[in-house]
Scaffold this motif. Sequence first.
Motif, short mmCIF file in Angstrom:
data_model
loop_
_atom_site.label_atom_id
_atom_site.label_comp_id
_atom_site.label_asym_id
_atom_site.label_seq_id
_atom_site.Cartn_x
_atom_site.Cartn_y
_atom_site.Cartn_z
N GLU A 8 0.84 -1.21 0.00
CA GLU A 8 0.00 0.00 0.00
C GLU A 8 0.87 1.26 0.00
O GLU A 8 0.64 2.19 -0.76
N LEU A 46 2.76 1.80 -3.31
CA LEU A 46 1.92 2.18 -4.45
C LEU A 46 1.31 3.57 -4.30
O LEU A 46 0.74 4.11 -5.25
N GLN A 47 1.43 4.14 -3.10
CA GLN A 47 0.96 5.52 -2.93
C GLN A 47 1.88 6.53 -3.62
O GLN A 47 1.46 7.65 -3.89
N THR A 58 3.44 8.29 -6.54
CA THR A 58 2.91 8.43 -7.91
C THR A 58 3.72 7.71 -8.98
O THR A 58 3.15 7.10 -9.87
N HIS A 59 5.04 7.79 -8.91
CA HIS A 59 5.85 7.24 -10.00
C HIS A 59 6.48 5.89 -9.66
O HIS A 59 7.41 5.44 -10.35
N ASN A 80 6.74 2.08 -9.75
CA ASN A 80 6.29 0.85 -10.43
C ASN A 80 6.87 -0.33 -9.68
O ASN A 80 8.09 -0.49 -9.60
N ILE A 91 1.40 6.19 -16.62
CA ILE A 91 2.30 5.73 -15.56
C ILE A 91 1.86 4.35 -15.08
O ILE A 91 2.66 3.44 -14.95
N ILE A 92 0.57 4.20 -14.80
CA ILE A 92 0.02 2.89 -14.44
C ILE A 92 -1.10 2.58 -15.43
O ILE A 92 -1.98 3.41 -15.66
N GLU A 117 -3.29 -2.86 -14.55
CA GLU A 117 -2.82 -2.78 -13.16
C GLU A 117 -3.81 -2.01 -12.30
O GLU A 117 -4.08 -2.39 -11.16
N ARG A 132 -5.46 -3.15 -8.89
CA ARG A 132 -5.35 -2.34 -7.67
C ARG A 132 -6.73 -2.04 -7.09
O ARG A 132 -6.93 -2.10 -5.89
N PRO A 136 -4.03 1.48 -3.38
CA PRO A 136 -4.11 2.85 -3.92
C PRO A 136 -4.10 2.81 -5.44
O PRO A 136 -3.32 2.07 -6.03
N SER A 144 -1.31 6.38 -10.84
CA SER A 144 -1.44 7.60 -11.62
C SER A 144 -1.87 7.30 -13.05
O SER A 144 -1.34 6.40 -13.70
#
Lengths: 361, 361
Positions: free
Chosen positions: A311, A314-315, A317-318, A320, B273-274, B278, B282, B288, B291
């Motif tokens: 969690e 994945l919060q 933003t960039h 992966n 980005i995602i 995915e 998620r 979360p 982006s």
Amino acid sequence: MIIGILGGGQLARMLALAGHPLGLQFIMLDPSEDACAGVVADQIQGRYNDIAKLELLAQKADVVTYEFENIPAAAVEFLAKKVPVYPPLLALTTAQDRLYEKKLFRKLDICTPAFVPINNLEELQRALKEISYPAILKTRTQGYDGKGQAILRRNADLTTAWEHLNGVPAIVEDFIPFDREISIIAARNHSGEIKCYPVTENVHHAGILHFSKALKNDSAQHQAADYVKRLLNHLDYVGIITLELFQVGDQLLANEFAPRVHNSGHWTQNGAIIDQFENHLRAILDLPLGSTDSSDYAAMINLISTVPSREKILQQTHANLHLYGKEERTGRKLGHINICTSDEATFNKEIGALQNIVNSG
Amino acid sequence: MIIGILGGGQLARMLALAGHPLGLQFIMLDPSEDACAGVVADQIQGRYNDIAKLELLAQKADVVTYEFENIPAAAVEFLAKKVPVYPPLLALTTAQDRLYEKKLFRKLDICTPAFVPINNLEELQRALKEISYPAILKTRTQGYDGKGQAILRRNADLTTAWEHLNGVPAIVEDFIPFDREISIIAARNHSGEIKCYPVTENVHHAGILHFSKALKNDSAQHQAADYVKRLLNHLDYVGIITLELFQVGDQLLANEFAPRVHNSGHWTQNGAIIDQFENHLRAILDLPLGSTDSSDYAAMINLISTVPSREKILQQTHANLHLYGKEERTGRKLGHINICTSDEATFNKEIGALQNIVNSG
């Protein structure tokens, strides 16, 4: 088209993940019951020197590659009589032996630290008159992630260090007080086309890679690319190669090369137009190599021993996330996080946040 | 964590490819022997209404989703008593019936073309006094890729068109002379967090999507996002949803929604980005959301019926190839190419080159 892979760890897994979209299928030979590539590739369970298993792999695969260099060269030699195997055997046997490797670097006018081959304690003592302290003693073969290495700081260290190696052939090298450890990853296909990724700065802890950052437009790029091209062309290489270098001031000293995709190139999965895994596959299939153009800022953080809160990761933003589906175990590489963006401030902020998350487990 | 999927086609395959790096595993239920997701997911071979097979899926999976909407709602209802299933049943049953779908749009003040439900020829004839020609007759259920539709241009068309439907319940709609067909893809997780991708312009030939282009900062974004958020919140939705819209001037008219990842969002694999796959995972795991920021220019070209020369495709610098591992067959979606870059001239040049390659087979 079926790709055979010797080894079924995370590199095989990520090769398969990159290859399915090209319409490829995968079969790997691995001795373990729970090879983590098994969810995306068929598996032949067996040892790398099991002739019947190698025979089966050769029958099933159209082309064979390998995900690590500590496989018996005899296995590759056997396979190569039956099915194309890339990278070529000479690259594998050279990379397997630090002495052959260093001699090849010298032959190709690629600078290296001073080194002396060692077969017994007397030779080690004699060498330490030529090479000054601190020095580093390494087994010629089977070393990885800092294993099989000892730092020598004084004469008193020699006996213990040598005995620790159990009498296996070794090499002693100048210990380089480097400014940076960098690596360059490049691909070459059958047609001789070569593409290099931006050099990467690597940070190791206790011999294990923890962090890599791509260095776009770095001053070391030209020299590093020149070195790796000499290697690729000399070896008539096909596939991805990784050359690890120490940088001292403006000078680059070759440490070692790996005839395979590499942990320091994992950032390319999200930070380059075509990543190292796809380019390895393109190279061995003699397809056009993909662009190695990269985002302005790209880095990778390894997840070792434990996987922190998904969690929290994945919060960012960039971020992966790339997990390998492996059980937690001390010192084991379990996954990595890539961070790629065009904004430097965001990049640094997110790397800081992710390193905090990773360090607090 | 094991994700169950109803359906084992390319959408399931790409969900699995996106999910393995999150440490997820996959099992899908699909009737066919060569489901193309089979190389990256376990398969239970069976029909969607086979209770024993559904039971098995519920036992094996921690959470279940579906890759297309033409599955029996009863299967989802059955599964949902045993294991969490997302998107929710109400979204599925609504999307399965054009009349329910259109009525929901109206209820949520989402504009739609004029429509009338039709159960017999008399109703159709009566409706065409209310709705003017040209109009479009569509089966209420089971339509996809333009199947189950007929254009009505004059009174003489009605009998033939109605007979063609074999008496199944239908809906007749105003035929919209749209300026653009667009779609918006959005994700919502359990916590109610919502993220929208940039709207995409879609070009269909004979009812099948051929080309999608992401429209970053488009004037339609605000309205489309507002519409899709109404849907998501009303349905207490979890997962990726796709809302397809006709644009006429400044007006957006909702055509239909799909409770799943969607062909018009495949560009997100390389241009966001995602990606949608995915983010679907998620969302259903209440992680979360990632982006949805996108590259400046991104598009997707479908490969239908045949796959052109892989060599030629891969020569284009920004082409990312995604094949589904399916046999060639007329009208079948076999793969797609994504093109993503920050330079408009390069983007247009490469799209032109790729369209030439695709059109010349």
